[in-house]
Motif scaffolding. Structure first.
Motif, PDB file in Angstrom:
ATOM      1  N   ILE A 228      -6.235   9.689  -4.963  1.00  0.00           N
ATOM      2  CA  ILE A 228      -7.181   8.171  -4.669  1.00  0.00           C
ATOM      3  C   ILE A 228      -7.269   7.549  -6.188  1.00  0.00           C
ATOM      4  CG2 ILE A 228      -9.727   7.726  -4.444  1.00  0.00           C
ATOM      5  CD1 ILE A 228      -9.743   9.948  -2.594  1.00  0.00           C
ATOM      6  N   ILE A 229      -7.101   8.086  -7.453  1.00  0.00           N
ATOM      7  CA  ILE A 229      -7.214   7.085  -8.635  1.00  0.00           C
ATOM      8  C   ILE A 229      -6.486   6.125  -8.689  1.00  0.00           C
ATOM      9  CG2 ILE A 229      -6.921   7.204 -10.866  1.00  0.00           C
ATOM     10  CD1 ILE A 229      -8.251  10.034 -10.908  1.00  0.00           C
ATOM     11  N   PRO A 230      -4.967   6.118  -8.264  1.00  0.00           N
ATOM     12  CA  PRO A 230      -4.276   5.077  -8.290  1.00  0.00           C
ATOM     13  C   PRO A 230      -4.674   3.659  -7.400  1.00  0.00           C
ATOM     14  CG  PRO A 230      -2.967   7.073  -8.033  1.00  0.00           C
ATOM     15  CD  PRO A 230      -4.355   7.424  -7.746  1.00  0.00           C
ATOM     16  N   LEU A 231      -5.347   3.966  -6.463  1.00  0.00           N
ATOM     17  CA  LEU A 231      -5.976   2.933  -5.552  1.00  0.00           C
ATOM     18  C   LEU A 231      -6.870   1.993  -6.389  1.00  0.00           C
ATOM     19  CD1 LEU A 231      -6.023   4.712  -2.289  1.00  0.00           C
ATOM     20  CD2 LEU A 231      -4.271   3.444  -3.096  1.00  0.00           C
ATOM     21  N   PHE A 232      -7.540   2.585  -7.296  1.00  0.00           N
ATOM     22  CA  PHE A 232      -8.451   1.946  -7.851  1.00  0.00           C
ATOM     23  C   PHE A 232      -8.150   1.417  -9.590  1.00  0.00           C
ATOM     24  CE2 PHE A 232     -10.695   4.815  -5.205  1.00  0.00           C
ATOM     25  CZ  PHE A 232     -11.406   3.975  -4.257  1.00  0.00           C
ATOM     26  N   LEU A 233      -6.876   1.745  -9.669  1.00  0.00           N
ATOM     27  CA  LEU A 233      -6.177   1.240 -11.303  1.00  0.00           C
ATOM     28  C   LEU A 233      -5.813  -0.169 -11.009  1.00  0.00           C
ATOM     29  CD1 LEU A 233      -4.411   4.424 -12.260  1.00  0.00           C
ATOM     30  CD2 LEU A 233      -6.750   3.579 -13.112  1.00  0.00           C
ATOM     31  N   PRO A 234      -5.754  -0.897 -11.787  1.00  0.00           N
ATOM     32  CA  PRO A 234      -5.048  -2.321 -11.871  1.00  0.00           C
ATOM     33  C   PRO A 234      -3.486  -2.226 -11.555  1.00  0.00           C
ATOM     34  CG  PRO A 234      -6.250  -1.884 -14.009  1.00  0.00           C
ATOM     35  CD  PRO A 234      -6.403  -0.632 -13.300  1.00  0.00           C
ATOM     36  N   ARG A 235      -3.010  -3.149 -10.722  1.00  0.00           N
ATOM     37  CA  ARG A 235      -1.677  -2.782 -10.316  1.00  0.00           C
ATOM     38  C   ARG A 235      -1.190  -4.354 -10.271  1.00  0.00           C
ATOM     39  NH1 ARG A 235      -4.314  -0.621  -6.067  1.00  0.00           N
ATOM     40  NH2 ARG A 235      -3.283  -2.367  -4.696  1.00  0.00           N
ATOM     41  N   ASN A 236      -0.040  -4.391 -10.813  1.00  0.00           N
ATOM     42  CA  ASN A 236       0.723  -5.698 -10.665  1.00  0.00           C
ATOM     43  C   ASN A 236       2.084  -5.348 -10.624  1.00  0.00           C
ATOM     44  OD1 ASN A 236       1.369  -5.095 -13.078  1.00  0.00           O
ATOM     45  ND2 ASN A 236       1.094  -7.021 -14.061  1.00  0.00           N
ATOM     46  N   MET A 237       2.666  -4.309 -10.306  1.00  0.00           N
ATOM     47  CA  MET A 237       3.992  -3.903 -10.236  1.00  0.00           C
ATOM     48  C   MET A 237       4.463  -3.807  -8.664  1.00  0.00           C
ATOM     49  SD  MET A 237       5.348  -3.829 -13.199  1.00  0.00           S
ATOM     50  CE  MET A 237       6.770  -3.163 -12.895  1.00  0.00           C
ATOM     51  N   PRO A 238       5.473  -4.509  -8.128  1.00  0.00           N
ATOM     52  CA  PRO A 238       5.894  -4.297  -6.842  1.00  0.00           C
ATOM     53  C   PRO A 238       6.033  -2.859  -6.262  1.00  0.00           C
ATOM     54  CG  PRO A 238       7.057  -6.494  -7.867  1.00  0.00           C
ATOM     55  CD  PRO A 238       6.200  -5.366  -8.950  1.00  0.00           C
ATOM     56  N   GLU A 239       6.514  -2.056  -7.097  1.00  0.00           N
ATOM     57  CA  GLU A 239       6.987  -0.763  -6.556  1.00  0.00           C
ATOM     58  C   GLU A 239       5.587   0.104  -6.676  1.00  0.00           C
ATOM     59  OE1 GLU A 239       7.733  -2.240  -9.608  1.00  0.00           O
ATOM     60  OE2 GLU A 239       9.928  -2.026  -9.729  1.00  0.00           O
ATOM     61  N   GLN A 240       4.516  -0.319  -7.197  1.00  0.00           N
ATOM     62  CA  GLN A 240       3.172   0.416  -6.772  1.00  0.00           C
ATOM     63  C   GLN A 240       2.934   0.093  -5.249  1.00  0.00           C
ATOM     64  OE1 GLN A 240       1.267  -0.814 -10.237  1.00  0.00           O
ATOM     65  NE2 GLN A 240       0.526   1.092 -10.781  1.00  0.00           N
ATOM     66  N   GLU A 241       2.989  -1.140  -4.965  1.00  0.00           N
ATOM     67  CA  GLU A 241       2.550  -1.840  -3.694  1.00  0.00           C
ATOM     68  C   GLU A 241       3.330  -1.110  -2.512  1.00  0.00           C
ATOM     69  OE1 GLU A 241      -0.212  -3.668  -3.936  1.00  0.00           O
ATOM     70  OE2 GLU A 241      -0.234  -3.296  -5.894  1.00  0.00           O
ATOM     71  N   LEU A 242       4.674  -1.400  -2.887  1.00  0.00           N
ATOM     72  CA  LEU A 242       5.598  -0.632  -1.796  1.00  0.00           C
ATOM     73  C   LEU A 242       5.311   0.534  -1.562  1.00  0.00           C
ATOM     74  CD1 LEU A 242       8.827  -2.648  -3.050  1.00  0.00           C
ATOM     75  CD2 LEU A 242       7.608  -2.877  -0.816  1.00  0.00           C
ATOM     76  N   ALA A 243       5.069   1.442  -2.658  1.00  0.00           N
ATOM     77  CA  ALA A 243       4.834   2.960  -2.385  1.00  0.00           C
ATOM     78  C   ALA A 243       3.549   3.174  -1.514  1.00  0.00           C
ATOM     79  CB  ALA A 243       4.671   3.638  -4.018  1.00  0.00           C
ATOM     80  N   ILE A 244       2.483   2.477  -2.037  1.00  0.00           N
ATOM     81  CA  ILE A 244       1.250   2.616  -1.220  1.00  0.00           C
ATOM     82  C   ILE A 244       1.383   2.269   0.187  1.00  0.00           C
ATOM     83  CG2 ILE A 244      -1.081   1.879  -0.988  1.00  0.00           C
ATOM     84  CD1 ILE A 244      -1.168   1.465  -4.222  1.00  0.00           C
ATOM     85  N   ALA A 245       2.371   1.189   0.425  1.00  0.00           N
ATOM     86  CA  ALA A 245       2.443   0.607   1.816  1.00  0.00           C
ATOM     87  C   ALA A 245       3.147   1.900   2.741  1.00  0.00           C
ATOM     88  CB  ALA A 245       3.259  -0.664   1.754  1.00  0.00           C
ATOM     89  N   LYS A 246       4.155   2.387   1.849  1.00  0.00           N
ATOM     90  CA  LYS A 246       5.112   3.316   2.632  1.00  0.00           C
ATOM     91  C   LYS A 246       4.168   4.527   3.113  1.00  0.00           C
ATOM     92  CE  LYS A 246       9.478   1.967   0.400  1.00  0.00           C
ATOM     93  NZ  LYS A 246      10.286   2.248  -0.693  1.00  0.00           N
ATOM     94  N   ALA A 247       3.280   4.562   2.396  1.00  0.00           N
ATOM     95  CA  ALA A 247       2.326   5.937   2.640  1.00  0.00           C
ATOM     96  C   ALA A 247       1.370   5.749   3.602  1.00  0.00           C
ATOM     97  CB  ALA A 247       1.891   6.447   1.408  1.00  0.00           C
ATOM     98  N   THR A 248       1.412   4.174   4.218  1.00  0.00           N
ATOM     99  CA  THR A 248       0.096   3.820   4.818  1.00  0.00           C
ATOM    100  C   THR A 248       1.063   3.572   6.461  1.00  0.00           C
ATOM    101  OG1 THR A 248      -0.775   2.841   3.044  1.00  0.00           O
ATOM    102  CG2 THR A 248      -1.480   2.093   5.228  1.00  0.00           C
TER     103      THR A 248
END
Length: 303
Positions: free
Chosen positions: A16-36
């Protein structure tokens, strides 16, 4: 139990922690979206990539692909941004064509496929996709023409050649189909070529000639399950039920993951009035493939 609960809590926190950390890297958004799985949630992570300067054309294509089925309009916008960032990408045009087809935008489909063809004159993918889309709509003539152009672009490609030859046979042009398969000599295993030629003859009702070719195929490669399967069908068309059953059972032994041989045998047994044999064959199938029981019973209906 207390220790297990602590371990579970720590594991949950790490996820859960990564969801609340600041993100601006596309790889992070894509990884979360793939898991959703939920499309609405994916939109929240992927749509902002359109204005993210760090997102590459590949990132945008991946995001568009994730949204293509559930949110084609948003996927279209992301694909257009990918095109703006990399105007020379054939992959972007192919993706746009698929998205536009979902949106029923025929002109957009043609424009994207034409762009892809101009960007890569020796790449057959645009014409192959055009053939796919035409075939899905029941336009077999359009699919045949597209496959012809694909074949012209890569005349030695065995996959394109086999698909084109099969389509010509399906369209009632056996001589042209056989000519295409002849041109694949040395590019495709001999047994596979013999099976393809046998299929052309079978479609034309020339079952005796087909049997001879299919027998040659399984002699060249005795472990070719498809060869035995097609031989079984051809034998049945000639009325030789025993030979048909032997070939189908051999195909089943060679590829136990394929339900077709025994399902076909069951159907043939029903047609021949061998209901007890058909019942046993269907029981064998249901025992081996319990997850496909409904489909098996649909394929082989007993009186």
């Amino acid at each position: 139990m207390r220790g297990v609960l602590w371990v579970s809590a720590v594991a949950l926190a790490l996820h859960i922690i990564p969801l609340f950390l600041p993100r601006n890297m596309p790889e992070q958004e894509l990884a979360i979206a793939k898991a959703t799985e939920d499309v609405e949630s994916r939109l929240r992570f992927l749509v902002p990539l359109k204005t993210n300067d760090k997102a590459t054309a590949q990132d945008l294509r991946t995001a568009a692909e994730l949204l293509r089925e559930g949110a084609p309009a948003e996927a279209h916008d992301l694909a257009l941004e990918a095109e703006r960032r990399d105007p020379t990408s054939v992959e972007t045009q192919l993706l746009l064509a698929r998205i536009c087809d979902l949106e029923r935008m025929g002109r957009c489909v043609e424009q994207s496929l034409n762009k892809a063809g101009k960007l890569a004159p020796h790449d057959a993918r645009a014409e192959l996709l055009r053939a796919d889309l035409s075939e899905e709509k029941g336009d077999l003539e359009g699919a045949t023409q597209a496959l012809s152009r694909a074949h012209d672009r890569v005349p030695g490609d065995p996959l394109v050649g086999v698909r084109y030859g099969r389509m010509l046979s399906r369209m009632g042009r056996p001589d042209e189909a056989l000519k295409v398969f002849t041109a694949l000599e040395g590019r495709l295993p001999q047994a596979r070529l013999l099976v393809e030629r046998g299929l052309v003859l079978t479609r034309e009702g020339r079952n005796r000639e087909a049997v001879k070719l299919l027998q040659q195929a399984v002699q060249v490669d005795p472990k070719l399950a498809e060869g035995h399967f097609q031989l079984g069908l051809a034998w049945f068309q000639l009325g030789n039920e025993d030979a048909a059953e032997e070939a189908l059972r051999r195909a089943d032994r060679l590829d136990v993951s394929d339900t077709r041989p025994l399902a076909t045998l069951c159907t043939l047994q029903v047609k021949a009035g061998k209901f007890e044999g058909a019942r046993q064959t269907r029981t064998d199938l249901e025992r081996r493939f319990p997850q496909r029981m409904d489909a098996i019973r649909e394929q082989c209906r007993l009186p």
